[in-house]
Design a protein around this motif. Structure first.
Motif, PDB file in Angstrom:
ATOM      1  N   ARG A   1      -0.185  -7.422  -6.644  1.00  0.00           N
ATOM      2  CA  ARG A   1      -1.043  -8.473  -6.093  1.00  0.00           C
ATOM      3  C   ARG A   1      -2.082  -7.829  -5.197  1.00  0.00           C
ATOM      4  O   ARG A   1      -1.744  -7.096  -4.263  1.00  0.00           O
ATOM      5  CB  ARG A   1      -0.214  -9.497  -5.311  1.00  0.00           C
ATOM      6  CG  ARG A   1       0.836 -10.209  -6.153  1.00  0.00           C
ATOM      7  CD  ARG A   1       1.559 -11.261  -5.352  1.00  0.00           C
ATOM      8  NE  ARG A   1       2.700 -11.801  -6.103  1.00  0.00           N
ATOM      9  CZ  ARG A   1       3.559 -12.710  -5.625  1.00  0.00           C
ATOM     10  NH1 ARG A   1       3.383 -13.187  -4.385  1.00  0.00           N
ATOM     11  NH2 ARG A   1       4.567 -13.128  -6.376  1.00  0.00           N
ATOM     12  N   GLU A   2      -3.337  -8.118  -5.476  1.00  0.00           N
ATOM     13  CA  GLU A   2      -4.430  -7.523  -4.717  1.00  0.00           C
ATOM     14  C   GLU A   2      -4.687  -8.291  -3.427  1.00  0.00           C
ATOM     15  O   GLU A   2      -4.611  -9.523  -3.383  1.00  0.00           O
ATOM     16  CB  GLU A   2      -5.702  -7.506  -5.569  1.00  0.00           C
ATOM     17  CG  GLU A   2      -5.575  -6.754  -6.890  1.00  0.00           C
ATOM     18  CD  GLU A   2      -5.471  -5.255  -6.687  1.00  0.00           C
ATOM     19  OE1 GLU A   2      -5.806  -4.779  -5.575  1.00  0.00           O
ATOM     20  OE2 GLU A   2      -5.064  -4.550  -7.628  1.00  0.00           O
TER      21      GLU A   2
ATOM     22  N   HIS B   1      -1.470  -4.634  -2.702  1.00  0.00           N
ATOM     23  CA  HIS B   1      -2.431  -3.537  -2.681  1.00  0.00           C
ATOM     24  C   HIS B   1      -3.752  -3.983  -2.079  1.00  0.00           C
ATOM     25  O   HIS B   1      -4.414  -4.883  -2.608  1.00  0.00           O
ATOM     26  CB  HIS B   1      -2.667  -3.020  -4.105  1.00  0.00           C
ATOM     27  CG  HIS B   1      -3.764  -2.013  -4.219  1.00  0.00           C
ATOM     28  ND1 HIS B   1      -4.875  -2.200  -5.015  1.00  0.00           N
ATOM     29  CD2 HIS B   1      -3.924  -0.808  -3.612  1.00  0.00           C
ATOM     30  CE1 HIS B   1      -5.662  -1.150  -4.900  1.00  0.00           C
ATOM     31  NE2 HIS B   1      -5.126  -0.296  -4.064  1.00  0.00           N
ATOM     32  N   SER B   2      -4.154  -3.357  -0.973  1.00  0.00           N
ATOM     33  CA  SER B   2      -5.450  -3.650  -0.360  1.00  0.00           C
ATOM     34  C   SER B   2      -6.557  -2.972  -1.144  1.00  0.00           C
ATOM     35  O   SER B   2      -6.521  -1.752  -1.364  1.00  0.00           O
ATOM     36  CB  SER B   2      -5.479  -3.154   1.088  1.00  0.00           C
ATOM     37  OG  SER B   2      -4.548  -3.843   1.882  1.00  0.00           O
ATOM     38  N   ARG B   3      -7.538  -3.747  -1.555  1.00  0.00           N
ATOM     39  CA  ARG B   3      -8.663  -3.162  -2.297  1.00  0.00           C
ATOM     40  C   ARG B   3      -9.458  -2.184  -1.430  1.00  0.00           C
ATOM     41  O   ARG B   3     -10.055  -1.232  -1.927  1.00  0.00           O
ATOM     42  CB  ARG B   3      -9.589  -4.276  -2.791  1.00  0.00           C
ATOM     43  CG  ARG B   3      -8.950  -5.212  -3.812  1.00  0.00           C
ATOM     44  CD  ARG B   3      -9.953  -6.249  -4.289  1.00  0.00           C
ATOM     45  NE  ARG B   3      -9.348  -7.267  -5.131  1.00  0.00           N
ATOM     46  CZ  ARG B   3      -9.183  -7.147  -6.446  1.00  0.00           C
ATOM     47  NH1 ARG B   3      -9.588  -6.045  -7.047  1.00  0.00           N
ATOM     48  NH2 ARG B   3      -8.631  -8.124  -7.136  1.00  0.00           N
TER      49      ARG B   3
ATOM     50  N   ASP C   1      -7.578  -8.906  -0.610  1.00  0.00           N
ATOM     51  CA  ASP C   1      -9.028  -8.779  -0.500  1.00  0.00           C
ATOM     52  C   ASP C   1      -9.551  -8.738   0.932  1.00  0.00           C
ATOM     53  O   ASP C   1     -10.725  -8.447   1.143  1.00  0.00           O
ATOM     54  CB  ASP C   1      -9.704  -9.951  -1.223  1.00  0.00           C
ATOM     55  CG  ASP C   1      -9.425  -9.957  -2.708  1.00  0.00           C
ATOM     56  OD1 ASP C   1      -9.424  -8.867  -3.313  1.00  0.00           O
ATOM     57  OD2 ASP C   1      -9.186 -11.051  -3.273  1.00  0.00           O
TER      58      ASP C   1
ATOM     59  N   ASN D   1       0.822  -1.209   0.000  1.00  0.00           N
ATOM     60  CA  ASN D   1       0.000   0.000   0.000  1.00  0.00           C
ATOM     61  C   ASN D   1       0.861   1.266   0.000  1.00  0.00           C
ATOM     62  O   ASN D   1       0.746   2.124   0.898  1.00  0.00           O
ATOM     63  CB  ASN D   1      -0.961  -0.015   1.201  1.00  0.00           C
ATOM     64  CG  ASN D   1      -1.972  -1.138   1.101  1.00  0.00           C
ATOM     65  OD1 ASN D   1      -2.443  -1.478   0.009  1.00  0.00           O
ATOM     66  ND2 ASN D   1      -2.314  -1.740   2.233  1.00  0.00           N
TER      67      ASN D   1
ATOM     68  N   PRO E   1      -6.337   4.428  -4.367  1.00  0.00           N
ATOM     69  CA  PRO E   1      -5.763   3.631  -5.469  1.00  0.00           C
ATOM     70  C   PRO E   1      -4.901   4.417  -6.450  1.00  0.00           C
ATOM     71  O   PRO E   1      -4.226   3.820  -7.286  1.00  0.00           O
ATOM     72  CB  PRO E   1      -7.003   3.068  -6.185  1.00  0.00           C
ATOM     73  CG  PRO E   1      -8.112   3.167  -5.202  1.00  0.00           C
ATOM     74  CD  PRO E   1      -7.811   4.370  -4.368  1.00  0.00           C
TER      75      PRO E   1
END
Length: 254
Positions: free
Chosen positions: A216-217, A190-192, A219, A117, A199
């Motif tokens: 890489r997301e 990356h935290s959605r 969730d 993040n 973002p």
């Protein structure tokens, strides 16, 4: 000024591969300590410094600026380079931004970067007013503790020092301007659902970095994902990243 219990820096002497970890703005090494220990258990030499003004009081942080934090990180990087054959840099939030700055400045000396993040753009309108606000408002609402996992907590400040925060746009501009200098691989988690960093930062990196970047997301985590539900994915993923891009094996893999 005394350091808050749990906010101490962490160091581990391991094998020839080094990992330098950097915590975020108003946070402390506590937010990355489990990650650092995971890498150390795998045989890496690990350095997790405490940035100036952090882990004590927000008033002390208000007497520092981004150049002070980066200088501490750069010093830790030089120390690792002197003890390791190669070094990876990693960080959370603003720590991810400074890890990218290290990769820009030091080029091939950074073997790769893992950031969670990352804060790399000015996505907070209030910060545009910080140069004026700092004259009349010493602090604003805190940023720490954005965690989804029940019972998990971040050791960070409940207030955000405005004078220190007003120095951040300069760092973001430097990182944005020089992002093309990074030639080594970069892995982004990356935290959605992130209530601190929007973002736009990851979108900027995707647009500017091309094939060097993997995203890489996450969730099931908020901003402080290193203490959240997806932490094991970050820990294992970063270790796999090191194994894939290091030119020498990890000590425990030998």
């Amino acid at each position: 000024m005394p350091v808050l219990p749990g906010a101490e820096p962490y160091h581990h002497d391991g094998g020839p591969i080094g990992a330098l970890l950097c915590h975020g703005f108003t946070g402390s090494p506590q937010s990355l300590r489990p990650w650092a220990e995971h890498l150390a258990d795998a045989g890496l030499t690990v350095s997790l410094p405490r940035l100036p003004g952090h882990g004590t009081s927000w008033q002390e942080l208000n007497r520092t600026r981004w150049e002070d934090w980066y200088a501490e990180l750069d010093k830790a990087f030089a120390d690792l380079r002197g003890r390791c054959s190669e070094v990876f840099v990693m960080g959370l939030s603003l720590g991810g931004c400074m890890a990218l700055r290290l990769a820009e400045v030091h080029g091939e000396a950074v073997r790769g970067a893992v950031v969670v993040n990352p804060s790399v753009v000015n996505d907070t309108p209030l910060l545009r007013l910080a140069p004026v606000l700092k004259l009349v408002m010493p602090s604003a609402a805190g940023l720490a503790g954005d965690i989804k996992k029940a019972g998990a907590a971040e050791l960070g400040y409940t207030r955000t020092p405005v004078r220190a925060a007003a120095t951040l746009p300069r760092l973001w501009k430097l990182v944005q301007a020089d992002i093309g200098r990074i030639r080594r691989p970069v892995l982004v988690f990356h935290s959605r659902d992130d209530h601190v960093v929007k973002p736009a930062g990851v979108a900027f990196l995707k647009a500017r970095m091309g094939g060097n970047l993997e995203v890489r997301e996450l969730d099931d985590s908020y901003h402080v994902a290193t203490l959240d539900n997806d932490a094991p994915r970050i820990f294992d993923g970063s270790l796999d990243f090191v194994r894939s891009h290091a030119s020498v094996p990890l000590t425990k893999d030998s």
